[in-house]
Design an enzyme around this catalytic site. Structure first.
Site, mmCIF file in Angstrom:
data_model
loop_
_atom_site.group_PDB
_atom_site.id
_atom_site.type_symbol
_atom_site.label_atom_id
_atom_site.label_comp_id
_atom_site.label_asym_id
_atom_site.label_seq_id
_atom_site.Cartn_x
_atom_site.Cartn_y
_atom_site.Cartn_z
ATOM 1 N N TYR A 129 0.928 -1.186 0.045
ATOM 2 C CA TYR A 129 -0.100 0.113 0.083
ATOM 3 C C TYR A 129 0.598 0.980 0.015
ATOM 4 O O TYR A 129 1.982 1.250 0.892
ATOM 5 C CB TYR A 129 -0.907 0.133 1.230
ATOM 6 C CG TYR A 129 -1.647 1.254 1.475
ATOM 7 C CD1 TYR A 129 -2.857 1.523 1.082
ATOM 8 C CD2 TYR A 129 -1.172 2.271 2.303
ATOM 9 C CE1 TYR A 129 -3.538 2.558 1.094
ATOM 10 C CE2 TYR A 129 -1.872 3.450 2.731
ATOM 11 C CZ TYR A 129 -3.237 3.520 1.827
ATOM 12 O OH TYR A 129 -3.865 4.900 1.911
ATOM 13 N N HIS A 130 0.461 2.113 -0.809
ATOM 14 C CA HIS A 130 1.335 3.457 -0.806
ATOM 15 C C HIS A 130 0.633 4.461 -0.155
ATOM 16 O O HIS A 130 -0.335 5.346 -0.585
ATOM 17 C CB HIS A 130 1.431 3.857 -2.446
ATOM 18 C CG HIS A 130 2.551 4.800 -2.565
ATOM 19 N ND1 HIS A 130 2.683 5.818 -2.061
ATOM 20 C CD2 HIS A 130 3.738 4.765 -3.531
ATOM 21 C CE1 HIS A 130 3.867 6.795 -2.657
ATOM 22 N NE2 HIS A 130 4.408 5.854 -3.328
ATOM 23 N N GLY A 131 1.347 5.111 0.991
ATOM 24 C CA GLY A 131 0.699 6.041 1.880
ATOM 25 C C GLY A 131 1.221 7.398 1.271
ATOM 26 O O GLY A 131 1.949 7.344 0.226
#
Length: 263
Positions: A129-131
């Site tokens: 997941y790319h915050g």
């Protein structure tokens, strides 16, 4: 006149416990009006909390540039060894990984469960997941290097390669911007590769609920198929979700279907 300690001892039901504790601490430390000092400290925390929260993202950026400065110093120090050693950067990677792992443990209490699923050798595709700032992935890369001794290649957006000062950092930690054929080549060569399908869109549009924003991006799945690294992933899904005997499709639907809570 009865002093405050005697009042606490005699009238425990009528005097709050915390007030008694404050009075006792005042006697021990020889300080008067300790409660006022504690209230002042609490006020300072209340005033500076927004400032601390504002500084946190900049501290991560500061840590990134501190890493870059260290890599430049390391490179200058070992410039003569570069022509003779194929593992010139291993010492730097270990130092940087230890720094980030320590920051993760102290600042966030970061832990990784299932590290044994990362192979000691051979290819593996890691989807993450790319915050807004994918700091959890930085921590994960550090964990992999410390516990497995392996460098995880990662696909980064084109703009990252244009950030001032980042070129050496991206080179040392094997970042690339694709294309798909290059990703397949890396996996076929037996390396670890990490891809965030959501990318910058996920970083900008997602929120604190960690909603996945992948759209119709399926390139990462095609990379896994072309590199033939899907067997373990599919088998893991079967082992975890399929009933024995049973149907894997129904098990997966049950796993990902959100049931309404019964009031």
């Amino acid at each position: 006149m009865i002093d405050r300690n005697q009042t606490c001892a005699v009238g425990q039901d009528s005097v709050p416990y915390m007030i008694c504790l404050i009075h006792i601490l005042e006697e021990w430390f020889g300080v008067e009006q300790l409660e006022d000092y504690l209230n002042f400290v609490n006020y300072l925390l209340w005033v500076f909390t927004p400032l601390i929260l504002l500084i946190l993202p900049y501290f991560t950026i500061f840590l990134l540039y501190l890493t870059i400065i260290f890599l430049h110093i390391y490179k200058r120090k070992n410039v003569l060894k570069e022509a003779y050693s194929h593992n010139l950067w291993d010492g730097a990677r270990k130092t940087v990984a230890t720094l980030w792992d320590g920051h993760a443990a102290v600042w966030h209490g970061y832990e990784v469960h299932g590290m044994e699923k990362i192979p000691e050798e051979g290819p593996a595709l890691i989807i993450f997941y790319h915050g807004a700032i994918p700091i959890d992935f930085y921590y994960f890369m550090a964990k992999i290097f410390i516990h497995k001794g392996r460098t995880c290649r990662v696909v980064a957006d084109h703009f990252v390669f244009k950030i001032p000062g980042f070129s050496l950092l991206l080179d040392v930690f094997c970042a690339l911007h694709g294309p798909r054929e290059k990703c397949v080549e890396i996996l076929r060569s037996g390396h670890l590769l990490a891809i965030s399908p959501g990318g910058v869109r996920e970083a900008l549009l997602s929120d604190e609920t960690y909603n996945i924003v992948w759209g119709n991006r399926k390139g990462f799945a095609q990379v896994a198929i072309d590199a033939k690294v899907t067997k373990n992933a599919v088998q893991a899904l079967i082992d975890k979700h399929q009933r024995i005997p049973g149907n894997i499709m129904s098990a997966l639907l049950e796993r990902f279907h959100k049931k309404q809570k019964v009031n």
